[in-house]
Design a protein around this motif. Structure first.
Motif, PDB file in Angstrom:
ATOM      1  N   HIS A 152      73.792  59.561  47.693  1.00  0.00           N
ATOM      2  CA  HIS A 152      72.375  60.342  47.767  1.00  0.00           C
ATOM      3  C   HIS A 152      71.577  59.708  49.005  1.00  0.00           C
ATOM      4  CE1 HIS A 152      71.453  56.309  46.189  1.00  0.00           C
ATOM      5  NE2 HIS A 152      72.232  56.690  44.983  1.00  0.00           N
ATOM      6  N   GLU A 160      63.023  54.501  50.446  1.00  0.00           N
ATOM      7  CA  GLU A 160      63.796  54.337  49.045  1.00  0.00           C
ATOM      8  C   GLU A 160      65.320  54.493  49.188  1.00  0.00           C
ATOM      9  OE1 GLU A 160      62.705  54.270  45.952  1.00  0.00           O
ATOM     10  OE2 GLU A 160      60.561  54.309  46.775  1.00  0.00           O
ATOM     11  N   ASN A 163      66.422  50.922  47.695  1.00  0.00           N
ATOM     12  CA  ASN A 163      65.833  51.045  46.093  1.00  0.00           C
ATOM     13  C   ASN A 163      66.852  51.835  45.271  1.00  0.00           C
ATOM     14  OD1 ASN A 163      63.684  49.263  46.979  1.00  0.00           O
ATOM     15  ND2 ASN A 163      62.489  50.862  47.258  1.00  0.00           N
ATOM     16  N   THR A 164      67.084  53.011  45.674  1.00  0.00           N
ATOM     17  CA  THR A 164      67.748  53.974  45.141  1.00  0.00           C
ATOM     18  C   THR A 164      69.362  53.441  45.030  1.00  0.00           C
ATOM     19  OG1 THR A 164      68.100  55.359  46.855  1.00  0.00           O
ATOM     20  CG2 THR A 164      66.273  55.871  45.248  1.00  0.00           C
ATOM     21  N   GLY A 167      69.304  50.930  42.466  1.00  0.00           N
ATOM     22  CA  GLY A 167      69.209  51.496  41.264  1.00  0.00           C
ATOM     23  C   GLY A 167      70.484  52.437  40.558  1.00  0.00           C
ATOM     24  N   SER A 168      71.016  52.782  41.487  1.00  0.00           N
ATOM     25  CA  SER A 168      72.301  53.394  41.157  1.00  0.00           C
ATOM     26  C   SER A 168      73.363  52.338  40.671  1.00  0.00           C
ATOM     27  CB  SER A 168      72.965  54.419  42.380  1.00  0.00           C
ATOM     28  OG  SER A 168      72.181  55.326  42.480  1.00  0.00           O
ATOM     29  N   ARG A 204      73.470  60.991  37.099  1.00  0.00           N
ATOM     30  CA  ARG A 204      72.623  60.541  38.335  1.00  0.00           C
ATOM     31  C   ARG A 204      72.066  61.286  39.229  1.00  0.00           C
ATOM     32  NH1 ARG A 204      68.948  56.505  39.210  1.00  0.00           N
ATOM     33  NH2 ARG A 204      69.249  55.358  41.009  1.00  0.00           N
ATOM     34  N   GLU A 207      68.496  62.497  38.896  1.00  0.00           N
ATOM     35  CA  GLU A 207      67.704  61.885  39.085  1.00  0.00           C
ATOM     36  C   GLU A 207      67.175  61.453  40.461  1.00  0.00           C
ATOM     37  OE1 GLU A 207      68.899  58.845  35.042  1.00  0.00           O
ATOM     38  OE2 GLU A 207      69.211  58.337  37.132  1.00  0.00           O
ATOM     39  N   MET A 208      68.114  61.614  41.190  1.00  0.00           N
ATOM     40  CA  MET A 208      68.245  61.433  42.755  1.00  0.00           C
ATOM     41  C   MET A 208      67.693  62.565  43.615  1.00  0.00           C
ATOM     42  SD  MET A 208      68.978  58.312  43.662  1.00  0.00           S
ATOM     43  CE  MET A 208      67.585  57.951  42.202  1.00  0.00           C
ATOM     44  N   VAL A 211      63.868  62.501  44.263  1.00  0.00           N
ATOM     45  CA  VAL A 211      63.404  61.352  45.315  1.00  0.00           C
ATOM     46  C   VAL A 211      63.939  61.782  46.765  1.00  0.00           C
ATOM     47  CG1 VAL A 211      63.696  58.945  45.913  1.00  0.00           C
ATOM     48  CG2 VAL A 211      63.818  59.657  43.566  1.00  0.00           C
TER      49      VAL A 211
END
Length: 223
Positions: A152, A160, A163-164, A167-168, A204, A207-208, A211
């Motif tokens: 992503h 981000e 951060n992402t 998170g993943s 996932r 959710e991405m 963002v």
């Protein structure tokens, strides 16, 4: 900007990132051959905020509203001129001087001043587009799963990316733990790992995408 041919020193199947030697020049150039179109070279000048402070003529009009074009979201962009019209002399001359001063070797390799007449100023890079189709961050057999930029990638506007990615990674671990608990496993088997990869890969992206779109919208410049 578009060059009608690929310089002899460039490979026709590669993408080049060219950075100025001076740390004061806060921009870089992406040069990519277009063999599927006309053997030309596509050149994008990607600017940081500091670039616009030093070269304000690179900014889109300050009174341009995000909602004036497109849907008012990340897909909006401002193009300084229609594709059939050449850039004004002021923009052409300033771009030529910028390349001569900051990227002399690259300017020498181009050897075509007409390229600067094809310049367009956009709020975002024109190749930035999120995939609207349902996708997955894993292979169908669950042998491989992707996280971070491999899964992503996004613009740096919101910071981000890291951060992402973390998170993943956490999300992937959570899926592995969930599958192991469901199967009653104390040690993760290959089948459980593959099932977790598939489960993560399918869940996932949804959710991405918001963002990625928010980051792209923030990358479009002044409102």
């Amino acid at each position: 900007m578009n060059l009608s041919n690929v310089p002899a020193s460039f490979k026709s199947d590669g993408t080049y990132v060219i950075k100025p030697s001076s740390p004061d020049c806060k921009f870089y150039v992406i040069a990519s051959p277009r063999p599927e179109i006309d053997q030309g070279l596509s050149i994008s000048l990607v600017c940081y905020d500091q670039t616009l402070e030093k070269y304000p003529w690179l900014a889109p009009p300050a009174d341009m509203k995000i909602g004036d074009y497109g849907k008012g979201g990340w897909e909006d962009e401002y193009s300084a001129l229609p594709g059939s019209v050449k850039a004004e002399d002021r923009l052409t001359d300033k771009l030529r001087k910028l390349f001569q001063d900051a990227l002399p070797a690259f300017y020498s390799a181009i050897k075509d001043d007409e390229i600067f007449q094809t310049a367009r100023i956009n709020r975002r890079v024109t190749w930035l587009k999120m995939n609207s189709e349902e996708g997955s961050y894993s292979t169908q057999d669950g042998m491989v799963a992707l996280i971070g930029d491999a899964a992503h990638a996004m613009t740096p506007a919101m910071g981000e990316g890291c951060n992402t990615a973390m998170g993943s990674a956490v999300n992937l671990v959570d899926n592995i733990k969930a599958v192991m608990e469901k199967e009653g496993e104390g040690e993760c088997s290959l089948n459980a790992l593959s099932d977790a990869f598939i489960q993560y890969g399918r869940s996932r992206p949804a959710e991405m995408k918001p963002v990625q779109e928010a980051s792209a919208a923030r990358n479009m410049g002044p409102k």
